[in-house]
Design an enzyme around this catalytic site. Structure first.
Site, PDB file in Angstrom:
ATOM      1  N   LYS A 102       0.860  -1.190   0.000  1.00 47.99           N
ATOM      2  CA  LYS A 102       0.000   0.000   0.000  1.00 47.99           C
ATOM      3  C   LYS A 102       0.891   1.232   0.000  1.00 47.99           C
ATOM      4  O   LYS A 102       1.694   1.435   0.916  1.00 47.99           O
ATOM      5  CB  LYS A 102      -0.900  -0.005   1.244  1.00 47.99           C
ATOM      6  CG  LYS A 102      -1.643   1.320   1.493  1.00 47.99           C
ATOM      7  CD  LYS A 102      -2.545   1.278   2.733  1.00 47.99           C
ATOM      8  CE  LYS A 102      -3.131   2.657   3.062  1.00 47.99           C
ATOM      9  NZ  LYS A 102      -3.987   2.657   4.256  1.00 47.99           N
ATOM     10  N   LYS A 123     -10.051  12.931   8.130  1.00 48.63           N
ATOM     11  CA  LYS A 123      -9.531  12.578   9.454  1.00 48.63           C
ATOM     12  C   LYS A 123      -9.497  13.821  10.333  1.00 48.63           C
ATOM     13  O   LYS A 123      -9.394  14.940   9.830  1.00 48.63           O
ATOM     14  CB  LYS A 123      -8.093  12.052   9.322  1.00 48.63           C
ATOM     15  CG  LYS A 123      -7.979  10.657   8.744  1.00 48.63           C
ATOM     16  CD  LYS A 123      -6.522  10.211   8.724  1.00 48.63           C
ATOM     17  CE  LYS A 123      -6.366   8.821   8.124  1.00 48.63           C
ATOM     18  NZ  LYS A 123      -7.036   7.759   8.893  1.00 48.63           N
ATOM     19  N   ASP A 148     -12.096   7.032   3.928  1.00 46.29           N
ATOM     20  CA  ASP A 148     -10.863   6.834   4.704  1.00 46.29           C
ATOM     21  C   ASP A 148     -10.461   5.356   4.760  1.00 46.29           C
ATOM     22  O   ASP A 148      -9.382   5.033   5.231  1.00 46.29           O
ATOM     23  CB  ASP A 148     -11.062   7.398   6.120  1.00 46.29           C
ATOM     24  CG  ASP A 148      -9.752   7.602   6.859  1.00 46.29           C
ATOM     25  OD1 ASP A 148      -8.684   7.532   6.197  1.00 46.29           O
ATOM     26  OD2 ASP A 148      -9.804   7.843   8.076  1.00 46.29           O
ATOM     27  N   ARG A 163      -7.622  -0.536   1.316  1.00 49.34           N
ATOM     28  CA  ARG A 163      -8.168  -1.784   0.773  1.00 49.34           C
ATOM     29  C   ARG A 163      -8.636  -1.596  -0.667  1.00 49.34           C
ATOM     30  O   ARG A 163      -8.614  -2.542  -1.458  1.00 49.34           O
ATOM     31  CB  ARG A 163      -9.287  -2.305   1.699  1.00 49.34           C
ATOM     32  CG  ARG A 163     -10.462  -1.397   1.852  1.00 49.34           C
ATOM     33  CD  ARG A 163     -11.258  -1.678   3.127  1.00 49.34           C
ATOM     34  NE  ARG A 163     -10.557  -1.201   4.334  1.00 49.34           N
ATOM     35  CZ  ARG A 163     -11.027  -1.306   5.569  1.00 49.34           C
ATOM     36  NH1 ARG A 163     -12.196  -1.885   5.787  1.00 49.34           N
ATOM     37  NH2 ARG A 163     -10.331  -0.852   6.591  1.00 49.34           N
TER      38      ARG A 163
HETATM   39  N1  BES Z   1      -4.057   4.597   7.000  1.00 41.05           N
HETATM   40  C1  BES Z   1      -5.168   4.351   7.853  1.00 41.05           C
HETATM   41  C2  BES Z   1      -4.850   3.378   8.987  1.00 41.05           C
HETATM   42  C3  BES Z   1      -3.853   3.864  10.014  1.00 41.05           C
HETATM   43  C4  BES Z   1      -4.299   4.509  11.159  1.00 41.05           C
HETATM   44  C5  BES Z   1      -2.508   3.643   9.852  1.00 41.05           C
HETATM   45  C6  BES Z   1      -3.393   4.933  12.113  1.00 41.05           C
HETATM   46  C7  BES Z   1      -1.598   4.064  10.801  1.00 41.05           C
HETATM   47  C8  BES Z   1      -2.045   4.714  11.937  1.00 41.05           C
HETATM   48  C9  BES Z   1      -6.312   3.763   7.030  1.00 41.05           C
HETATM   49  O1  BES Z   1      -6.392   4.215   5.723  1.00 41.05           O
HETATM   50  C10 BES Z   1      -7.572   4.157   7.705  1.00 41.05           C
HETATM   51  O2  BES Z   1      -7.856   5.316   7.747  1.00 41.05           O
HETATM   52  N2  BES Z   1      -8.311   3.180   8.225  1.00 41.05           N
HETATM   53  C11 BES Z   1      -9.529   3.428   8.902  1.00 41.05           C
HETATM   54  C12 BES Z   1     -10.532   2.404   8.426  1.00 41.05           C
HETATM   55  C13 BES Z   1     -11.939   2.707   8.866  1.00 41.05           C
HETATM   56  C14 BES Z   1     -12.424   3.977   8.216  1.00 41.05           C
HETATM   57  C15 BES Z   1     -12.822   1.534   8.490  1.00 41.05           C
HETATM   58  C16 BES Z   1      -9.275   3.294  10.394  1.00 41.05           C
HETATM   59  O3  BES Z   1      -8.471   2.438  10.790  1.00 41.05           O
HETATM   60  O4  BES Z   1      -9.829   4.076  11.143  1.00 41.05           O
HETATM   61 ZN    ZN Z   2      -4.660   4.835   4.849  1.00 35.28          ZN
HETATM   62 MN    MN Z   3      -7.507   5.987   5.546  1.00 31.38          MN
END
Ligand code: BES
Ligand code: ZN
Ligand code: MN
Length: 490
Positions: free
Chosen positions: A255, A267, A337, A341
């Site tokens: 990724k 965010k 966000d 995936r």
């Molecule tokens: N890149 C983030 C995940 C992440 C969070 C990596 C903190 C490193 C530190 C990912 O793209 C994301 O935002 N995931 C969301 C998914 C949710 C919206 C289902 C998450 O983990 O909140």
């Molecule tokens: Zn991300």
């Molecule tokens: Mn994200």
């Protein structure tokens, strides 16, 4: 840059000499020998106070006039009976951090097991990493002092050979750390592709697809994530054919979200700067390819990275959009966000279709939920294949880049069914968030033996660790280098 050298005697210009002390304290044979030249000061010094020779316990000793060096550092090795190269590596890292604080310049390490001590020097090298290119002023007192390390042993040729291999590996780790540390205004998808293209110098065949080509291939999910950004998305493949033409291929997919604002599902502001490391999976794949090519690994490996920037804009993807992937399956984007995936759905499908690998492993900073579950010491491992999971777990144990297996299964799979499309990009609210991400990826590997490593917690460290200064860890490069050596080159 530290110069790492090998010699058969302690060089006259070494100002610091290492004395290895096992728990007790008990002097190693090499420390015993040194203690004879030192008139017994080492045995006396380590016998005082609370010094026990515990792992990482350091004691600076003023060298007597009989020696050319300024100081001897008693390095506690802990319980030496069950020692592994990983312990030696960690000890090397802790030693370098310590002698840099003391102001040492040239450090000599007497040893009688040269091969093992290559691991010690490797740990020193890994800990010496710095990312300084955006500093314009630094105080002398903040700069490291060590410029040279000499390993003193009989069979210098054997040690040099072993260390050369580890230098290539450390170069790969450093490339990953550089990429992950790079700010998001300088490392955007096209620049990432340019940096990956430099691997051609090592004999890697690099191919870059732009948005037009990806759209033609039908990669609506990957392209959709990047559509709000001014920067063009790129899909980069890096092929290293070090094995025989008929040998199976391993594919490693990363990724590469060069910045993740969350998109329209924006965010919160606090801590958002961390999302420059949302390309750490792709950074690992690139560093791994460097390490494998540099050491001319006898294996066929292809690395694929999906590089995109996730931005809100008038043109950005909306929550509610439905995208069509290269596989033909459709995804309802509930949350912009949950973009990693979407990127990997197309990158994984493209990889298994194009390269038909025997196994495919992806790395991604995919979910915050994996940090809640595992913290920052182990990455999450999801796999549809028990043998692959076991081999990765073993490589993790051996390299200290550990993995903890997490569940998949039909009941979780149902959770991502959508009311209007083939699937949605989130599961049940607040439940098994990391598995929800993994299980979507599983729908795009076409039954290929596959493992997904969720490295959201391990890609970055907020404090100094034995072989890792705070910041980008380079997690995954050592793990997968070992996995390749044990499973594709053995
Ligand atoms: N890149 C983030 C995940 C992440 C969070 C990596 C903190 C490193 C530190 C990912 O793209 C994301 O935002 N995931 C969301 C998914 C949710 C919206 C289902 C998450 O983990 O909140
Ligand atoms: Zn991300
Ligand atoms: Mn994200």
């Amino acid at each position: 840059m530290i110069e790492f050298t090998f010699a058969s005697a302690i060089p006259d210009d070494a100002d610091t000499v290492i004395a290895a002390i096992a728990e007790g304290p008990k002097l190693f044979p090499t420390a015993e020998k040194l203690d004879q030249t030192a008139g017994g000061v080492i045995a006396r010094a380590v016998g005082t106070g609370r010094y026990k020779g515990k792992k990482g316990q350091m004691l600076d000793i003023l060298a007597p006039e009989s020696m050319k060096a300024e100081r001897i550092v008693a390095v506690g090795a802990g319980d030496y009976e069950a020692y592994t190269n990983l312990d030696r590596q960690n000890l090397g890292g802790m030693t370098l951090a310590h002698v840099n604080k003391s102001g040492a310049r040239h450090v000599a390490i007497p040893t009688n097991t040269p091969v093992d001590v290559a691991a010690f020097m490797h740990g020193m090298r890994l800990r010496s990493y710095r990312f300084d290119q955006y500093r314009t002023k630094q105080k002398d007192s903040d700069l490291p002092t060590v410029t040279k390390v000499t390993m003193v042993c009989d069979d210098t040729a054997a040690a040099e050979e072993k260390f050369a291999r580890l230098q290539n590996l450390a170069d790969g780790v450093f490339l990953t750390r550089d990429l992950v540390s790079e700010p998001p205004n300088t490392l955007f998808p096209e620049e990432f592709a340019n940096r990956a293209s430099e691997l051609a110098k090592l004999g890697v065949e690099v191919n870059v697809l732009g948005e037009a080509e990806m759209t033609k291939l039908g990669m609506g999910a990957l392209v959709g994530v990047g559509q709000g950004s001014e920067r063009e998305s790129k899909l980069v493949s890096m092929k290293w054919q070090g094995g025989a033409p008929g040998d199976p291929w391993l594919a490693v997919v990363g990724k590469g979200v060069t910045f993740d604002t969350g998109g329209i599902s924006l965010k919160p502001g606090a801590g958002m700067e961390e999302m420059k490391f949302d390309m750490a999976g792709a950074g690992c794949v690139t560093g791994l390819m460097h390490a494998l090519a540099a050491r001319k690994a006898k294996a066929n490996i292809v690395g694929v990275i999906g590089c995109v920037e996730n931005m809100p804009s008038h043109n950005a993807q909306r929550p509610g959009d439905v995208v069509t992937t290269m596989s033909g399956q459709t995804i309802e984007v509930i949350n912009t966000d949950a973009e990693g995936r979407l990127v990997l759905a197309d990158a994984l499908y493209y990889t298994v279709k194009t390269f038909k690998p025997k196994q495919v492993i992806d790395l991604a900073t995919l979910t915050g939920a994996i940090i809640v579950a595992l913290g920052s010491y182990q990455a999450g491992l999801f796999s549809n294949d028990d043998d692959l999971a076991a081999a990765l777990t073993a490589a993790g144990k051996a390299t200290g880049e550990e993995l903890w297996r997490m569940p998949l299964g039909d009941r979780y799979d149902k959770d991502i069914n959508s009311d209007i499309a083939d699937m949605k990009n989130v599961g049940k609210a607040r439940e098994a968030g990391s598995t929800a991400g993994a299980i979507l990826l599983q729908r795009f590997v076409e039954g290929t033996p596959w493992a997904h490593l969720d490295i959201a917690g391990t890609a970055w460290t907020k404090s100094d660790e034995a072989v890792t200064p705070k910041g980008a860890t380079g997690y995954g490069v050592r793990l997968l280098d070992r996995f390749v050596a044990d499973n594709y080159e053995a």
